[in-house]
Motif scaffolding. Structure first.
Motif, PDB file in Angstrom:
ATOM      1  N   GLY A 277      37.975  12.979  37.922  1.00  0.00           N
ATOM      2  CA  GLY A 277      37.723  12.475  39.260  1.00  0.00           C
ATOM      3  C   GLY A 277      37.852  13.510  40.359  1.00  0.00           C
ATOM      4  O   GLY A 277      37.873  13.158  41.550  1.00  0.00           O
ATOM      5  N   ASP A 278      37.921  14.788  39.990  1.00  0.00           N
ATOM      6  CA  ASP A 278      38.063  15.858  40.973  1.00  0.00           C
ATOM      7  C   ASP A 278      36.725  16.537  41.233  1.00  0.00           C
ATOM      8  O   ASP A 278      35.893  16.653  40.326  1.00  0.00           O
ATOM      9  N   SER A 279      36.534  17.013  42.443  1.00  0.00           N
ATOM     10  CA  SER A 279      35.314  17.736  42.785  1.00  0.00           C
ATOM     11  C   SER A 279      35.386  19.160  42.241  1.00  0.00           C
ATOM     12  O   SER A 279      36.428  19.817  42.308  1.00  0.00           O
ATOM     13  N   THR A 280      34.257  19.649  41.719  1.00  0.00           N
ATOM     14  CA  THR A 280      34.195  21.022  41.226  1.00  0.00           C
ATOM     15  C   THR A 280      33.610  21.964  42.270  1.00  0.00           C
ATOM     16  O   THR A 280      33.396  23.137  41.983  1.00  0.00           O
ATOM     17  N   GLN A 281      33.357  21.452  43.461  1.00  0.00           N
ATOM     18  CA  GLN A 281      32.817  22.300  44.519  1.00  0.00           C
ATOM     19  C   GLN A 281      33.868  23.294  44.993  1.00  0.00           C
ATOM     20  O   GLN A 281      35.053  22.978  45.082  1.00  0.00           O
ATOM     21  N   GLY A 282      33.434  24.515  45.287  1.00  0.00           N
ATOM     22  CA  GLY A 282      34.345  25.506  45.836  1.00  0.00           C
ATOM     23  C   GLY A 282      34.524  26.708  44.935  1.00  0.00           C
ATOM     24  O   GLY A 282      33.791  26.896  43.963  1.00  0.00           O
ATOM     25  N   PRO A 283      35.503  27.567  45.263  1.00  0.00           N
ATOM     26  CA  PRO A 283      35.733  28.782  44.482  1.00  0.00           C
ATOM     27  C   PRO A 283      36.097  28.454  43.038  1.00  0.00           C
ATOM     28  O   PRO A 283      36.732  27.438  42.754  1.00  0.00           O
ATOM     29  N   PHE A 284      35.704  29.335  42.133  1.00  0.00           N
ATOM     30  CA  PHE A 284      36.038  29.177  40.717  1.00  0.00           C
ATOM     31  C   PHE A 284      36.438  30.527  40.152  1.00  0.00           C
ATOM     32  O   PHE A 284      35.834  31.553  40.507  1.00  0.00           O
ATOM     33  N   GLY A 285      37.438  30.538  39.296  1.00  0.00           N
ATOM     34  CA  GLY A 285      37.942  31.794  38.770  1.00  0.00           C
ATOM     35  C   GLY A 285      37.847  31.897  37.266  1.00  0.00           C
ATOM     36  O   GLY A 285      37.618  30.912  36.564  1.00  0.00           O
ATOM     37  N   VAL A 286      38.011  33.125  36.790  1.00  0.00           N
ATOM     38  CA  VAL A 286      38.136  33.368  35.360  1.00  0.00           C
ATOM     39  C   VAL A 286      39.606  33.614  35.047  1.00  0.00           C
ATOM     40  O   VAL A 286      40.380  34.037  35.921  1.00  0.00           O
ATOM     41  N   VAL A 287      39.989  33.324  33.817  1.00  0.00           N
ATOM     42  CA  VAL A 287      41.364  33.508  33.371  1.00  0.00           C
ATOM     43  C   VAL A 287      41.366  34.482  32.200  1.00  0.00           C
ATOM     44  O   VAL A 287      40.657  34.271  31.214  1.00  0.00           O
ATOM     45  N   PHE A 288      42.165  35.529  32.312  1.00  0.00           N
ATOM     46  CA  PHE A 288      42.361  36.447  31.197  1.00  0.00           C
ATOM     47  C   PHE A 288      43.717  36.142  30.571  1.00  0.00           C
ATOM     48  O   PHE A 288      44.735  36.114  31.271  1.00  0.00           O
ATOM     49  N   SER A 289      43.717  35.898  29.276  1.00  0.00           N
ATOM     50  CA  SER A 289      44.948  35.504  28.585  1.00  0.00           C
ATOM     51  C   SER A 289      45.177  36.416  27.391  1.00  0.00           C
ATOM     52  O   SER A 289      44.230  36.835  26.708  1.00  0.00           O
ATOM     53  N   GLY A 290      46.440  36.728  27.134  1.00  0.00           N
ATOM     54  CA  GLY A 290      46.790  37.599  26.015  1.00  0.00           C
ATOM     55  C   GLY A 290      48.065  37.164  25.338  1.00  0.00           C
ATOM     56  O   GLY A 290      48.613  36.099  25.625  1.00  0.00           O
ATOM     57  N   ARG A 291      48.552  38.002  24.443  1.00  0.00           N
ATOM     58  CA  ARG A 291      49.767  37.686  23.698  1.00  0.00           C
ATOM     59  C   ARG A 291      51.004  37.915  24.566  1.00  0.00           C
ATOM     60  O   ARG A 291      50.897  38.412  25.696  1.00  0.00           O
ATOM     61  N   ALA A 292      52.167  37.557  24.062  1.00  0.00           N
ATOM     62  CA  ALA A 292      53.413  37.715  24.814  1.00  0.00           C
ATOM     63  C   ALA A 292      53.600  39.170  25.249  1.00  0.00           C
ATOM     64  O   ALA A 292      53.316  40.098  24.487  1.00  0.00           O
ATOM     65  N   PHE A 293      54.062  39.343  26.484  1.00  0.00           N
ATOM     66  CA  PHE A 293      54.361  40.649  27.067  1.00  0.00           C
ATOM     67  C   PHE A 293      53.143  41.564  27.175  1.00  0.00           C
ATOM     68  O   PHE A 293      53.265  42.787  27.155  1.00  0.00           O
ATOM     69  N   SER A 294      51.965  40.957  27.319  1.00  0.00           N
ATOM     70  CA  SER A 294      50.752  41.767  27.491  1.00  0.00           C
ATOM     71  C   SER A 294      50.343  41.878  28.955  1.00  0.00           C
ATOM     72  O   SER A 294      49.199  42.183  29.268  1.00  0.00           O
ATOM     73  N   GLU A 295      51.293  41.650  29.853  1.00  0.00           N
ATOM     74  CA  GLU A 295      50.994  41.731  31.280  1.00  0.00           C
ATOM     75  C   GLU A 295      50.341  43.053  31.689  1.00  0.00           C
ATOM     76  O   GLU A 295      49.391  43.044  32.488  1.00  0.00           O
ATOM     77  N   PRO A 296      50.803  44.204  31.201  1.00  0.00           N
ATOM     78  CA  PRO A 296      50.139  45.457  31.589  1.00  0.00           C
ATOM     79  C   PRO A 296      48.646  45.466  31.275  1.00  0.00           C
ATOM     80  O   PRO A 296      47.831  45.876  32.114  1.00  0.00           O
ATOM     81  N   THR A 297      48.284  44.997  30.082  1.00  0.00           N
ATOM     82  CA  THR A 297      46.875  44.956  29.700  1.00  0.00           C
ATOM     83  C   THR A 297      46.092  43.976  30.566  1.00  0.00           C
ATOM     84  O   THR A 297      44.982  44.266  31.022  1.00  0.00           O
ATOM     85  N   LEU A 298      46.666  42.797  30.806  1.00  0.00           N
ATOM     86  CA  LEU A 298      45.972  41.787  31.598  1.00  0.00           C
ATOM     87  C   LEU A 298      45.778  42.244  33.041  1.00  0.00           C
ATOM     88  O   LEU A 298      44.739  41.978  33.657  1.00  0.00           O
ATOM     89  N   ILE A 299      46.771  42.922  33.593  1.00  0.00           N
ATOM     90  CA  ILE A 299      46.641  43.451  34.951  1.00  0.00           C
ATOM     91  C   ILE A 299      45.532  44.497  35.002  1.00  0.00           C
ATOM     92  O   ILE A 299      44.725  44.528  35.944  1.00  0.00           O
ATOM     93  N   SER A 300      45.465  45.343  33.984  1.00  0.00           N
ATOM     94  CA  SER A 300      44.411  46.359  33.938  1.00  0.00           C
ATOM     95  C   SER A 300      43.028  45.717  33.875  1.00  0.00           C
ATOM     96  O   SER A 300      42.095  46.132  34.587  1.00  0.00           O
ATOM     97  N   ILE A 301      42.886  44.702  33.037  1.00  0.00           N
ATOM     98  CA  ILE A 301      41.600  44.006  32.912  1.00  0.00           C
ATOM     99  C   ILE A 301      41.240  43.312  34.218  1.00  0.00           C
ATOM    100  O   ILE A 301      40.103  43.426  34.715  1.00  0.00           O
ATOM    101  N   ALA A 302      42.199  42.590  34.787  1.00  0.00           N
ATOM    102  CA  ALA A 302      41.936  41.842  36.023  1.00  0.00           C
ATOM    103  C   ALA A 302      41.581  42.774  37.172  1.00  0.00           C
ATOM    104  O   ALA A 302      40.677  42.488  37.970  1.00  0.00           O
ATOM    105  N   TYR A 303      42.290  43.881  37.277  1.00  0.00           N
ATOM    106  CA  TYR A 303      42.027  44.831  38.359  1.00  0.00           C
ATOM    107  C   TYR A 303      40.640  45.450  38.205  1.00  0.00           C
ATOM    108  O   TYR A 303      39.886  45.580  39.188  1.00  0.00           O
ATOM    109  N   SER A 304      40.286  45.804  36.985  1.00  0.00           N
ATOM    110  CA  SER A 304      38.973  46.381  36.732  1.00  0.00           C
ATOM    111  C   SER A 304      37.868  45.384  37.058  1.00  0.00           C
ATOM    112  O   SER A 304      36.843  45.738  37.658  1.00  0.00           O
TER     113      SER A 304
END
Length: 321
Positions: A277-304
């Motif tokens: 019942g929610d509107s899908t109008q508006g901004p939409f994002g992508v999500v990058f997900s990885g294994r535990a403690f993969s924040e460095p890799t995810l930050i690199s991917i997201a920044y790029s």
């Protein structure tokens, strides 16, 4: 801005606001990585999935905030496994060219319910990955897809956690248990029940005890461990998965307390009304997900990805400041 991920809901906090959460950058960290005082010990929904993390205008800001909140909490056993696996400066992982060497999987199961505009946004994001030199594995199957989301564990954790919190309130407070809170809300329905209290009632009615809860949690998490994110990354030698910025894809990380990061990817001009019942109008994002403690890799991917697109639109508040 700061946020709390509750079963992956960090990215969904502003979904009904004028400015969508998909026009901000948000990071849901590994559950074991940082202190959760005020979350797990405050007003929890799920002690096994609640994770505080930053929401910001840029990946750089998110990286700075993340470094500030990591740490060990002597009262939170989940953080005891994180020494030497976390950092206080994640800005060193802001690599503009990281996508050139990245391998990213596309779990198509989580794209199936997207409307045409949102699917087009995701397809364009996949094109960006390829244009920037990433190796894209499409599709990637997660056998976890066959195991539906189950609220029993979350409702039990919410009920026990909230009862523990409310029981410690001063005697002059009007409620000291979930049952009393439900009754209080019903008595003051005009002001207290604008959004209902279905989750409160469902949690109060939860019939699990500590023994059945532990069994249910083991049963619930086993496929997430053996057939979820780690399985897909290992099978295809991936750095991360790219999922749509809606709730279904985020659950696979939330179930294990794994990290994810959301980046603006486009704007749905018309939108539709989805199954909830929610509107899908508006901004939409992508999500990058990885294994535990993969924040460095995810930050690199997201920044790029961010540096290659700059999809975020300034809000009216930005223009006033």
């Amino acid at each position: 801005m700061g946020g709390v991920s509750i079963c992956g809901r960090l990215e969904l906090e502003d979904c009904n606001a004028k400015r969508s959460r998909d026009d901000y950058f948000s990071s849901h960290r590994t559950r074991m990585e940082s202190k959760r005082e005020g979350t797990a010990d405050g007003l929890p929904i799920s002690i096994s999935q609640d994770t505080p993390g930053p929401i910001s205008k840029t990946v750089t800001d998110a990286a700075i905030l993340l470094g500030a909140i990591v740490g060990i909490d002597e009262n939170d056993k989940a953080t005891w496994t994180s020494p030497y696996r976390t950092f206080h400066d994640y800005t060193t992982y802001l690599d503009r060219d990281f996508l050139r060497k990245a391998r990213i999987g596309i779990p198509r199961h989580y794209y199936r319910s997207l409307d045409k505009e949102r699917l087009s946004i995701m397809e364009s994001a996949i094109d960006v990955l390829r244009e920037q030199g990433a190796t894209v594995i499409d599709p990637v199957d997660l056998y976890l897809e066959q195991h539906p989301w189950n609220n029993d564990v979350i409702c039990y954790e919410f009920k026990t956690g909230l009862n523990r919190y409310l029981s410690k309130l001063n005697s002059d407070m009007p409620v000291h248990s979930l049952q009393e809170l439900i009754a209080y809300n019903q008595k003051h329905a005009a002001s207290a029940l604008k959004f209902g209290q279905d989750n409160l009632i469902r949690s109060e009615q939860n019939a699990l005890n500590e023994a059945t809860y532990q069994l249910k949690r083991l049963e619930y998490n086993h496929p997430a461990v053996t057939q979820g994110i780690d399985y897909a990354l290992d099978q295809h030698g991936l750095d991360a998965l790219m999922l749509p910025g809606d709730i279904d894809g985020m659950y696979i990380a939330a179930r294990l307390g794994y990290p994810l990061i959301t980046v603006p990817a486009g704007y749905s001009a018309k939108g539709t009304i989805d199954a909830d019942g929610d509107s899908t109008q508006g901004p939409f994002g992508v999500v990058f997900s990885g294994r535990a403690f993969s924040e460095p890799t995810l930050i690199s991917i997201a920044y790029s990805f961010e540096q290659a697109t700059f999809f975020r639109r300034p809000s009216e508040l930005d223009e006033l400041m």
